[in-house]
Design a protein around this motif. Sequence first.
Motif, mmCIF file in Angstrom:
data_model
loop_
_atom_site.group_PDB
_atom_site.id
_atom_site.type_symbol
_atom_site.label_atom_id
_atom_site.label_comp_id
_atom_site.label_asym_id
_atom_site.label_seq_id
_atom_site.Cartn_x
_atom_site.Cartn_y
_atom_site.Cartn_z
ATOM 1 N N LYS A 1 0.836 -1.195 0.000
ATOM 2 C CA LYS A 1 0.000 0.000 0.000
ATOM 3 C C LYS A 1 0.871 1.246 0.000
ATOM 4 N N VAL A 2 0.347 2.307 -0.594
ATOM 5 C CA VAL A 2 0.983 3.618 -0.548
ATOM 6 C C VAL A 2 0.300 4.399 0.576
ATOM 7 N N VAL A 3 1.088 4.764 1.592
ATOM 8 C CA VAL A 3 0.583 5.533 2.722
ATOM 9 C C VAL A 3 1.216 6.920 2.650
ATOM 10 N N ALA A 4 0.387 7.914 2.388
ATOM 11 C CA ALA A 4 0.868 9.292 2.269
ATOM 12 C C ALA A 4 0.656 10.025 3.588
ATOM 13 N N ILE A 5 1.651 10.822 3.964
ATOM 14 C CA ILE A 5 1.580 11.622 5.184
ATOM 15 C C ILE A 5 1.733 13.084 4.779
ATOM 16 N N LYS B 1 -0.125 7.649 -8.909
ATOM 17 C CA LYS B 1 -0.110 6.671 -7.828
ATOM 18 C C LYS B 1 -0.902 7.246 -6.651
ATOM 19 N N PRO B 2 -2.213 7.148 -6.698
ATOM 20 C CA PRO B 2 -3.000 7.708 -5.596
ATOM 21 C C PRO B 2 -2.709 6.941 -4.301
ATOM 22 N N PRO B 3 -2.744 7.641 -3.184
ATOM 23 C CA PRO B 3 -2.478 6.946 -1.924
ATOM 24 C C PRO B 3 -3.622 6.007 -1.566
ATOM 25 N N ASP B 4 -3.267 4.872 -0.989
ATOM 26 C CA ASP B 4 -4.283 3.968 -0.462
ATOM 27 C C ASP B 4 -4.784 4.484 0.883
ATOM 28 N N ILE B 5 -3.900 5.133 1.611
ATOM 29 C CA ILE B 5 -4.220 5.690 2.919
ATOM 30 C C ILE B 5 -3.562 7.064 2.995
ATOM 31 N N LEU B 6 -4.307 8.037 3.505
ATOM 32 C CA LEU B 6 -3.782 9.383 3.673
ATOM 33 C C LEU B 6 -3.882 9.771 5.148
ATOM 34 N N ILE B 7 -2.752 10.200 5.697
ATOM 35 C CA ILE B 7 -2.688 10.692 7.070
ATOM 36 C C ILE B 7 -2.374 12.183 6.988
ATOM 37 N N PHE C 1 -6.308 20.278 -3.321
ATOM 38 C CA PHE C 1 -6.272 18.851 -2.970
ATOM 39 C C PHE C 1 -7.036 18.510 -1.691
ATOM 40 N N GLN C 2 -7.310 19.470 -0.836
ATOM 41 C CA GLN C 2 -8.035 19.280 0.414
ATOM 42 C C GLN C 2 -7.555 18.061 1.210
ATOM 43 N N PRO C 3 -6.256 18.017 1.532
ATOM 44 C CA PRO C 3 -5.713 16.825 2.202
ATOM 45 C C PRO C 3 -6.322 16.547 3.571
ATOM 46 N N GLN C 4 -6.609 17.576 4.327
ATOM 47 C CA GLN C 4 -7.155 17.351 5.670
ATOM 48 C C GLN C 4 -8.553 16.741 5.589
ATOM 49 N N GLN C 5 -9.340 17.188 4.628
ATOM 50 C CA GLN C 5 -10.695 16.666 4.471
ATOM 51 C C GLN C 5 -10.690 15.247 3.900
ATOM 52 N N ARG C 6 -9.717 14.944 3.064
ATOM 53 C CA ARG C 6 -9.640 13.625 2.418
ATOM 54 C C ARG C 6 -8.969 12.571 3.283
ATOM 55 N N ALA C 7 -8.313 12.999 4.351
ATOM 56 C CA ALA C 7 -7.489 12.088 5.152
ATOM 57 C C ALA C 7 -8.314 10.977 5.793
ATOM 58 N N ASN C 8 -7.741 9.786 5.789
ATOM 59 C CA ASN C 8 -8.318 8.660 6.521
ATOM 60 C C ASN C 8 -8.061 8.804 8.012
ATOM 61 N N ILE C 9 -6.923 9.417 8.334
ATOM 62 C CA ILE C 9 -6.518 9.626 9.725
ATOM 63 C C ILE C 9 -6.007 11.055 9.847
ATOM 64 N N VAL C 10 -6.505 11.783 10.837
ATOM 65 C CA VAL C 10 -5.995 13.112 11.150
ATOM 66 C C VAL C 10 -5.365 13.025 12.531
ATOM 67 N N LEU C 11 -4.130 13.491 12.616
ATOM 68 C CA LEU C 11 -3.365 13.402 13.862
ATOM 69 C C LEU C 11 -2.917 14.790 14.272
ATOM 70 N N GLU C 12 -3.171 15.146 15.525
ATOM 71 C CA GLU C 12 -2.646 16.402 16.057
ATOM 72 C C GLU C 12 -1.392 16.106 16.837
ATOM 73 N N CYS C 13 -0.317 16.742 16.445
ATOM 74 C CA CYS C 13 0.990 16.610 17.121
ATOM 75 C C CYS C 13 1.319 17.965 17.723
ATOM 76 N N GLU C 14 1.006 18.136 18.962
ATOM 77 C CA GLU C 14 1.272 19.409 19.605
ATOM 78 C C GLU C 14 2.683 19.392 20.187
ATOM 79 N N HIS C 15 3.547 20.134 19.545
ATOM 80 C CA HIS C 15 4.920 20.233 20.011
ATOM 81 C C HIS C 15 5.449 21.604 19.632
ATOM 82 N N GLY C 16 6.405 22.070 20.362
ATOM 83 C CA GLY C 16 7.019 23.353 20.051
ATOM 84 C C GLY C 16 8.283 23.158 19.251
ATOM 85 N N LEU C 17 8.554 24.091 18.394
ATOM 86 C CA LEU C 17 9.785 24.017 17.593
ATOM 87 C C LEU C 17 10.666 25.188 17.900
#
Length: 147
Positions: A25-29, A101-107, A131-147
């Motif tokens: 599978k193609v997993v896009a992040i 090559k469309p992703p099978d899974i989008l994060i 492309f509306q990646p956030q709306q199309r995503a199978n999984i949305v992950l919030e990573c709260e960290h400071g840079l």
Amino acid sequence: MPIRPSDFDRVAAELEQVLTSHPAKVVAIDGRSGSGKTTLGRFLAWYFNSSLVELDLFLAEGGLVHREPEIDRIIGHRLALRRPVFIEGLKVLSVLEALQKPPDILIYVRNPKHPRGFGFGSELDEYEQTFQPQQRANIVLECEHGL
């Protein structure tokens, strides 16, 4: 402080159900710069004993332009081995569309501390409108960290 965010394990568990029975599978992040895409991608590649394609490593001169033939070759090789391939980077859906090559899974990864990321603002705004990646995503992950 944990070695990795617990949400990384949650994402791996969700993917495990799919990748165990259908590993090629193609997993896009996707996500803005500084959101945690690369960190998540490296964890998932390690977890699934697979490869991570970091699009930043395939940038050509001139901004967010990628050396697509090299990316296509790597993806094809991994899929031929019946292994998942994780691909992360800015505008990942645009690159995958160009490669047909469309992703099978989008994060989609977002950092609520820096929702606009760190650069490429107008270019990413246009990409996200198209492309509306956030709306199309199978999984949305919030990573709260400071840079």
